[in-house]
Each structure stands twice: as structure tokens, then as C-alpha cells.
Design an enzyme around this catalytic site. Structure first.
Site, PDB file in Angstrom:
ATOM      1  N   GLU A 100      51.534  40.470  40.544  1.00  0.00           N
ATOM      2  CA  GLU A 100      50.372  40.343  39.654  1.00  0.00           C
ATOM      3  C   GLU A 100      50.752  40.907  38.293  1.00  0.00           C
ATOM      4  OE1 GLU A 100      45.709  41.568  38.966  1.00  0.00           O
ATOM      5  OE2 GLU A 100      47.119  43.049  39.704  1.00  0.00           O
ATOM      6  N   ASP A 104      50.371  44.271  43.580  1.00  0.00           N
ATOM      7  CA  ASP A 104      49.199  44.539  42.754  1.00  0.00           C
ATOM      8  C   ASP A 104      49.551  45.286  41.465  1.00  0.00           C
ATOM      9  OD1 ASP A 104      46.149  44.738  42.716  1.00  0.00           O
ATOM     10  OD2 ASP A 104      46.706  46.846  42.471  1.00  0.00           O
ATOM     11  N   HIS A 156      40.129  36.787  43.196  1.00  0.00           N
ATOM     12  CA  HIS A 156      38.989  37.669  43.474  1.00  0.00           C
ATOM     13  C   HIS A 156      38.584  38.539  42.280  1.00  0.00           C
ATOM     14  CE1 HIS A 156      42.562  40.017  43.722  1.00  0.00           C
ATOM     15  NE2 HIS A 156      41.856  41.136  43.833  1.00  0.00           N
ATOM     16  N   ASP A 157      39.271  38.365  41.146  1.00  0.00           N
ATOM     17  CA  ASP A 157      38.967  39.177  39.967  1.00  0.00           C
ATOM     18  C   ASP A 157      38.336  38.371  38.846  1.00  0.00           C
ATOM     19  OD1 ASP A 157      40.109  41.526  41.024  1.00  0.00           O
ATOM     20  OD2 ASP A 157      42.110  40.966  40.315  1.00  0.00           O
ATOM     21  N   ASP A 201      49.095  42.410  50.665  1.00  0.00           N
ATOM     22  CA  ASP A 201      48.964  42.917  49.303  1.00  0.00           C
ATOM     23  C   ASP A 201      49.611  44.300  49.274  1.00  0.00           C
ATOM     24  OD1 ASP A 201      47.784  43.319  46.658  1.00  0.00           O
ATOM     25  OD2 ASP A 201      46.237  41.895  47.291  1.00  0.00           O
TER      26      ASP A 201
HETATM   27  C1  GLC Z   1      44.364  44.231  40.676  1.00  0.00           C
HETATM   28  C2  GLC Z   1      43.458  43.674  41.745  1.00  0.00           C
HETATM   29  C3  GLC Z   1      42.065  44.155  41.484  1.00  0.00           C
HETATM   30  C4  GLC Z   1      42.064  45.662  41.557  1.00  0.00           C
HETATM   31  C5  GLC Z   1      43.087  46.258  40.598  1.00  0.00           C
HETATM   32  C6  GLC Z   1      43.342  47.704  40.895  1.00  0.00           C
HETATM   33  O1  GLC Z   1      44.056  43.737  39.420  1.00  0.00           O
HETATM   34  O2  GLC Z   1      43.557  42.283  41.789  1.00  0.00           O
HETATM   35  O3  GLC Z   1      41.137  43.608  42.380  1.00  0.00           O
HETATM   36  O4  GLC Z   1      40.799  46.160  41.259  1.00  0.00           O
HETATM   37  O5  GLC Z   1      44.344  45.620  40.693  1.00  0.00           O
HETATM   38  O6  GLC Z   1      44.057  47.830  42.086  1.00  0.00           O
END
Ligand code: GLC
Length: 525
Positions: free
Chosen positions: A264, A201, A325-326, A99
Site C-alpha cells: 500500500e 499496510d 475499504h478506505d 494483511d
Molecule cells: C491503511 C489501511 C487503513 C488503515 C491505515 C492504518 O491505510 O488501509 O484502513 O486505517 O492503513 O493502518
């Protein structure tokens, strides 16, 4: 099929490392734990693992607040452990993705510690510092994704800094060439060590409007949604310069063989597909989260597939995600019986599927008592159900006291039903969710039509979606019943022999009807 690359043919499996496997008895998962479960991943048939952040971090956001991009947090092990994991994964033909968190660092990262020392510090411009308005309020109305203003006042230096997420996650200034160079070096560092790619991310946040113009109100917002969504982030996300940066990421990745970049990007489809870039200088896979966002009904899903397929630029490879995971677990969102249909959809659509750990055994969101809450989002956005602990609970390996995850009580509670819902139990049950996932993955990998073939919708109504996948002379039909009622199949496909039912109890016979919550894969040559 051979002209397709591994990240097009195969399945990506997301590991949330705190919760996958604990090897050293501290209640938190680690790299040696992942290593010890590689046989399982090989047996399941995944092509690649993406591991959520394992870098040194004060853990304000559980690793998404990085304080050193090129080392490993002792909680997870060492760089040597990671090297061993990569080597062992490669020996099983499993690729390893890390990541990459470019938008922000931890406030404990030495860069930020220096940056906040004084306005004159050489690192000052590495982050986004601004004076407030005359009345002392923040520079503009931008909000943090996790609630409240995105600006934090720093009393000693009398300026605000910007944080799209927690105040412990200050945003980097990517317009500073030194930041750019240092962060590109991070990618190079890991590529040199044999990492096969990155999930990037919070990518849409990386550039923000230089003029700091206010975001606009979102007319559709209601208080049941997070406050962040009350504004349209038109000036704080998805800025034109981002595409140039992504092209640079791509050039860097292309200097190594068969690396992959996954971004993402929570964006509408028409904006999402822009990140495939022009002339192949974009992301290999801008994450498509729209199945997570879509209502679970056949007409909406069919429309989504159509819109997405139509929006893909020439040469772009699609991808689909059902959970991470979100977000709420898919089995909790659509219900346990439908989760099987969802699995068949994910693994028969055109494009790379990403599978979130535990979804393959039908894990559900685990209710977290207040005293066990870990995720700061639970406190920051109370009552909205946005706390992310429920989907981050430990993997359920077997029925032993800590579910085979750890020798001790894990960092988050285990699901109450782990003694029946676990990998060991489902491995020996030929009709389990795990058996279904494994069969689907096996069939997909062996079938050119399913792994790389074209997609055509055949039929849709309020309960049923039927589509076909074609490659050369191979033709597969997928028929999904998204309802709790029995449905007759359209005549044209009702006589085709079943290859696989999500109930795992019939094959070879003509399908004719779909039972409640049943999906079937049909052979049509
Ligand atoms: C992304 C991750 C999340 C995190 C956020 C800030 O959305 O998937 O888990 O809290 O970024 O880094």
C-alpha cells in the site's frame, strides 16, 4: 501465457472480513463465513483473495491496530479456521493473502505495553520516543493521517511517542534490529503456514527522518482537504532506507515458491515505481491507486495509463485498483451507469486488477446515521467525508432480512436497496452488474491478449477512450464511452465485431456507435 505467474494472470479480490459473511450470528463477518462463500468466489473467477486484518486487536482502527501478529482474533475465529480456509481455497485454486501491518502495532500490543513502562525498559527503543521542544510542544510539526499532531505525550515517562495514525497505533522503530527481526519472523510464520502473500499496510510510513526535520507546507492545500495534507510529508514518509527493507522482504518471500508482496503506497507514479526495486528485489505489485485519484474523464485516464506504462521499470508488472475499504465506492464516485464502464476498464487494462468486495454487484456508499458511526476517522475529520463506514457495509448476498450476511443486525447498516441489489438477484439476471463482472473476468482469463498482452492507445477525445491489447496473433480492442451521449466510433474500429458490451445485450454485430455509458470489447483478431 504459461510463462506468467498467477498474480500476473489473475484477479485479486479484497475481502473486508468484518463485512463479508457472518457464520456465527454475532453481526460481524468471520473466517468460517468466508469459507462458506468460497464457491461464489470460484464461480466469479478470482485468482486470489486478500483478507484485511484478522489478528487479535482492540479494534481502535478495526484490525489495523494489531496486538498479536501470529494469531487470529476470536471475533474472526481461530488459527485452525484460517488453516481450513486456506486449504479449501487452495483446493479451488484460489490463493490467500493476508494483511501485514509493519508500521505500527496496537498500543495494547505487549511490546508497546512494555515500551511505555519506563524510559529504561529494554523495549523502549522498539517505538519512537522523543523529548518535546523546550516549550513543551511536540518534537516537530508532523501530523497524524487521522488529524492532529502525530506525537502523543506520555505523562508518566515524560516523552512523546510517534503515531502516523491513531494514538492507539504507535509506530514501530524499524531501525532497531530486534524489531526488524521480530517483524520479519511474522512473515516467515505465515509463509510457513501456506499463506500465499501479503498486502503490506501503510508502507510509505515505515521509516522517518532520523533528524526529525519539520515537514514543509503544502502550497496547494485547501481546508476542504484533510489537515494531514496541509504539509508535504517529505521527512516522515518514503525514506531511502525503506527500499532496503523492501528488498529484505522480497528475499524472504523468494525463499518460498510463488509468493507475492503487494504494497500500500499512496505515492506519485515516479516514486511508486521505485518500489519495484532494483534487480527484482522489490515488491511484486506496488499498489497503483491512481485510477481512484484521477478525474473520471478519458483524456486524464489515457494520460495516466501512458505515464504509468512509461514509468514502469523493465520487468515490472503493472496493476490497477478502483476501490478499497478506505475510499468512496466506485459506483458512488462515477455513478451507477458509468460503474459498468469502469468495470470494463479495470478488467481490460494491462496489469493485475484488484477488485473490492461488493463492487462486482455495484454496491454504493451507504449513508451512515450519526448513531451508527463506527470509524473513528468520521469523528476525527468531521465534515470532510473521510469516514470509511459507507464503503464498509455488509455484503449483500440476498433479499432476506439481513441480506444473507448474518442472522442478526449487522455491525454497520445495510444499504437501503439490498433487496434488489444483491448477489442472488444478480446471479439470475443475465444483464446484471455481477453478470458483467463475471463475463469480463472469464474473457480476461481466457484471452492472452487481455490477461498478458501489450497495451496501445488507439484514440481519445473528451468522451471516448479506445485502446487495444495484443498477444501473439490475438488482438482485442476496448472502446469506452465515458459520457451520457451516444458517440460514433472511429472508422478504424467501428466495423469490428462486438465480443461483449457492458449493456450485455449485443454481440457479433459491428460496433459502429457507442450508446450512452457503453463500453465494448471488440474482436480484431
Ligand atoms: C491503511 C489501511 C487503513 C488503515 C491505515 C492504518 O491505510 O488501509 O484502513 O486505517 O492503513 O493502518
Amino acid at each position: 501465457m504459461s510463462s506468467f505467474l498467477w498474480w500476473q494472470r489473475g484477479i485479486v479480490y479484497q475481502i473486508y472480513p468484518r463485512s463479508f459473511m457472518d457464520s456465527n450470528g454475532d453481526g460481524t463477518g468471520d473466517l468460517v463465513g468466508i469459507l462458506s462463500r468460497l464457491n461464489y468466489l470460484e464461480w466469479l473467477g478470482v485468482e486470489a483473495i486478500w483478507i484485511s486484518p484478522i489478528f487479535p486487536s482492540p479494534m481502535a482502527d478495526f484490525g489495523y491496530d494489531v496486538s498479536d501478529y501470529t494469531d487470529v482474533h476470536p471475533l474472526f475465529g481461530t488459527r485452525d479456521d484460517l488453516d481450513r480456509l486456506v486449504e479449501a481455497a487452495h483446493a479451488r485454486n484460489i490463493r490467500v493473502l493476508l494483511d501485514y501491518v509493519p508500521n505500527h502495532t496496537s498500543d495494547q500490543h505487549p511490546w508497546f505495553v512494555e515500551s511505555r513502562r519506563s524510559r529504561a525498559d529494554p523495549r523502549r527503543d522498539w517505538y519512537l520516543w522523543h523529548a518535546g521542544r523546550e516549550n513543551g510542544s511536540p518534537p516537530n510539526n508532523w501530523l497524524s493521517v487521522f488529524g492532529g499532531s502525530a506525537w502523543e505525550w506520555d505523562a508518566p515517562t515524560r516523552e512523546f511517542y510517534y503515531h502516523a495514525y491513531l494514538k492507539e497505533q504507535p509506530d514501530l522503530n524499524w531501525r532497531n534490529p530486534e524489531v526488524r527481526a521480530a517483524m520479519l519472523d511474522v512473515l516467515r510464520f505465515w509463509f510457513e503456514r501456506g499463506i500465499d502473500g501479503f498486502r503490506i499496510d501503510a508502507l510509505r510510513q515505515v521509516f522517518k527522518d532520523v533528524e526529525l526535520r519539520d515537514n514543509l507546507p503544502n502550497p496547494g492545500w485547501t481546508p476542504s482537504q484533510p489537515p494531514y495534507e496541509s504539509l508535504l510529508p517529505v521527512h516522515s514518509t518514503d525514506q531511502p532506507e525503506l527500499l532496503e527493507l523492501v528488498a529484505e522482504f522480497r528475499d524472504l518471500a523468494d525463499a518460498y515458491p510463488e509468493r507475492v508482496l503487494i504494497g500500500e503506497l499512496w505515492l506519485p507514479i515516479e516514486r511508486l515505481v521505485a518500489y519495484y526495486g532494483v534487480g527484482g528485489r522489490g515488491l511484486h505489485l506496488p499498489f497503483n491507486f491512481h485510477l481512484i485519484l484521477s478525474a473520471w474523464n478519458p483524456r486524464e485516464i489515457a494520460a495516466l495509463i501512458h505515464t504509468y506504462e512509461a514509468a514502469l521499470p523493465a520487468g515490472a508488472w503493472p496493476n490497477w485498483v478502483l476501490g478499497n475499504h478506505d475510499r468512496q465506492r466506485v459506483a458512488s464516485r462515477v455513478g451507477a451507469p458509468q460503474a459498468r464502464v469502469a468495470a470494463m476498464l479495470l478488467l481490460t487494462l494491462r496489469g493485475t486488477p484488484t477488485l473490492y468486495q461488493g463492487d462486482e454487484i455495484g454496491m454504493q456508499d451507504v449513508p451512515i446515521p450519526p448513531e451508527a458511526v463506527q470509524d473513528p476517522v468520521e469523528w476525527r475529520l468531521p465534515g470532510l467525508g473521510r469516514g470509511r463506514d459507507p464503503e464498509r457495509t455488509p455484503m449483500q448476498w440476498d433479499d432476506s432480512p439481513n441480506a444473507g450476511f448474518s442472522q442478526v443486525r449487522p455491525w454497520l447498516p445495510l444499504a437501503a436497496d439490498y433487496q434488489s441489489v444483491n448477489v442472488a438477484a444478480q446471479k439470475s439476471d443475465t444483464r446484471s452488474m455481477l453478470s458483467l463482472y463475471r463475463r469480463l473476468i472469464e474473457l480476461r482469463r481466457a484471452s492472452p491478449a487481455l490477461s498478458v498482452g501489450s497495451y496501445h492507445q488507439l484514440y481519445v477525445d473528451d468522451t471516448t477512450l479506445v485502446f487495444e491489447r495484443d498477444a501473439g496473433d490475438q488482438r482485442r480492442v476496448v472502446a469506452l464511452n465515458l459520457s451520457a451521449d451516444e458517440r460514433a466510433l472511429p472508422d478504424a474500429v467501428g466495423s469490428l465485431p462486438v465480443i461483449l458490451s457492458t449493456h450485455l445485450d449485443r454481440a457479433a454485430e459491428p460496433a459502429t456507435v457507442l450508446r450512452p455509458h457503453e463500453g465494448v470489447l471488440l474482436d480484431s483478431r
